[in-house]
Scaffold this active site. Structure first.
Site, PDB file in Angstrom:
ATOM      1  CG  HIS A  67       1.398   1.492   0.572  1.00  0.00           C
ATOM      2  ND1 HIS A  67       0.485   2.475   0.920  1.00  0.00           N
ATOM      3  CD2 HIS A  67       1.123   0.440   1.367  1.00  0.00           C
ATOM      4  CE1 HIS A  67      -0.299   2.016   1.879  1.00  0.00           C
ATOM      5  NE2 HIS A  67       0.074   0.780   2.173  1.00  0.00           N
ATOM      6  CD  GLU A  68       1.963  -3.358   0.455  1.00  0.00           C
ATOM      7  OE1 GLU A  68       2.361  -3.919   1.501  1.00  0.00           O
ATOM      8  OE2 GLU A  68       0.805  -2.917   0.324  1.00  0.00           O
ATOM      9  CG  HIS A  71       3.336  -1.485   5.180  1.00  0.00           C
ATOM     10  ND1 HIS A  71       2.867  -0.815   6.285  1.00  0.00           N
ATOM     11  CD2 HIS A  71       2.378  -1.346   4.228  1.00  0.00           C
ATOM     12  CE1 HIS A  71       1.679  -0.289   6.014  1.00  0.00           C
ATOM     13  NE2 HIS A  71       1.371  -0.589   4.768  1.00  0.00           N
TER      14      HIS A  71
END
Length: 379
Positions: A67-68, A71
């Site tokens: 997820h990170e 980003h």
């Protein structure tokens, strides 16, 4: 959130763990090994439940990291520098060096996180169905199904329009696009974040007090985190507004007092430079005038008294690669987050490798006070 253990680099991005990430591992392991797995599939030994639960927890951390990373990768593609990623108790955080340059870039950076979690949830769901069709152990299918569900929950929760969640970034991108004012957009997203945080705190404590549901404490903790972080983001936005366009050269202390790397700790403490100056940190220079690092009174005080006559500044200083540096033309608003994360809370100002100044958070605070007073409307 500072990292405790470095995991190296993935796709060129520094990745680390904070010690509090153990809370996630412990929580997931207990929920699965002592609750869900033996309840749904009884009859197995305790070590089987715990081994599978710990493995599931590690895979969950990997999904948080994905997820990170999403980003961070999209941020770099949109011209935003990324300092690194740290996983901690409440998930993960991608540390962006600068802000998104446009509302469109903000939207893309924010949206990819929940999208990644949703895709992961879908993949885990498909894997669970496939494993079940192959009549694989029900315990394994249950763990994969849990991973599917938790990733989908993570995607939905992060999409809520409240800072500092990804949905709050999406809300800020929309408000920024509509109003053309980044500061106003940040205020709106932060207000939404505080409202959601207080709702979670109140309902969490209500669940504990009136229903005896201890999981409400977790909701209250997350709610409090949202309140604190959203408030901090609003303050940071106000700070960026005040410091917009201010270069480091206007804030720094020029031509700082330096100490040679060959000076001993005994001479440093007994003769110079504290008898003449009130500073607590000094750049360390080489014999040819180059910058070697930074030394503070606290570092030198850790040198045993009997070793001070033979220990030099070069032996105890923070080497230059470990010291925050900036250039005179860099913007102060971009430097502040780096100083807040740095060990010494100060940066050396270098111009073409030559030392021209030093800047601290205290220097910036004084400038903010001055500018705020100068721009405040008279009553």
């Amino acid at each position: 959130m500072k990292e405790t253990l470095s995991l190296g680099r993935i796709a060129g991005i520094r990745v680390g763990l904070n010690w509090s990430v153990l809370v996630i591992v412990a929580l997931v392991a207990v929920v699965l090994a002592d609750g869900r797995l033996p309840t749904v599939h009884p009859g197995h030994s305790a070590w089987v439940y715990w081994a599978l639960a710990l493995l599931t927890a590690v895979v969950f951390l990997a999904s948080l990291l994905a997820h990170e990373l999403a980003h961070a990768v999209v941020a770099r593609r949109n011209g935003v520098e990324v300092d690194g990623i740290t996983l901690w108790m409440l998930g993960g955080a991608a540390r962006l060096h600068t802000e998104a340059p446009t509302p469109g870039a903000e939207l893309r950076i924010a949206a990819v996180g929940p999208l990644t979690s949703a895709v992961a949830g879908g993949l885990f769901a498909g894997l669970a169905v496939w494993l079940d069709a192959l009549h694989v152990s029900g315990l394994l299918v249950e763990s994969v199904a849990w991973l599917a569900a938790i990733n989908i929950v993570l995607a939905v929760f992060n999409a809520l329009p409240a800072a500092p969640l990804d949905g709050g970034r999406l809300l800020r991108a929309f408000l920024w696009y509509r109003t053309g004012d980044r500061l106003r957009a940040t205020r709106g997203a932060s207000a939404a974040g505080r409202a959601l945080g207080w709702f979670m705190v109140v309902t969490g404590f209500a669940a504990v007090l009136f229903a005896g549901n201890l999981s409400g404490m977790w909701a209250a903790l997350i709610g409090w985190f949202l309140i604190v972080t959203a408030t901090a983001e609003a303050r940071q936005a106000e700070l960026r507004g005040v410091l917009k366009g201010v270069p480091v050269s206007r804030v720094m202390t020029p031509d700082p007092v330096t100490v040679p790397e060959t000076m001993t700790a005994g001479r440093f403490l007994g003769q110079a430079p504290f008898d003449r100056y009130r500073h607590s940190a000094f750049p360390v220079v080489t014999p040819d005038g180059g910058v070697a690092g930074l030394v503070t009174l606290g570092i030198v005080n850790q040198v045993p008294a009997e070793a001070r006559s033979s220990t030099t500044m070069g032996d105890v200083m923070r080497p230059l690669p470990e010291v925050e540096t900036t250039a005179p033309g860099d913007m102060v608003v971009d430097l502040v987050p780096r100083l807040q994360e740095s060990r010494e809370r100060r940066a050396l100002v270098l111009d073409g490798g030559r030392l021209v100044g030093i800047v601290t958070l205290a220097d910036i605070s004084r400038v903010v006070t001055w500018l705020t007073a100068a721009t405040r409307p008279r009553s």
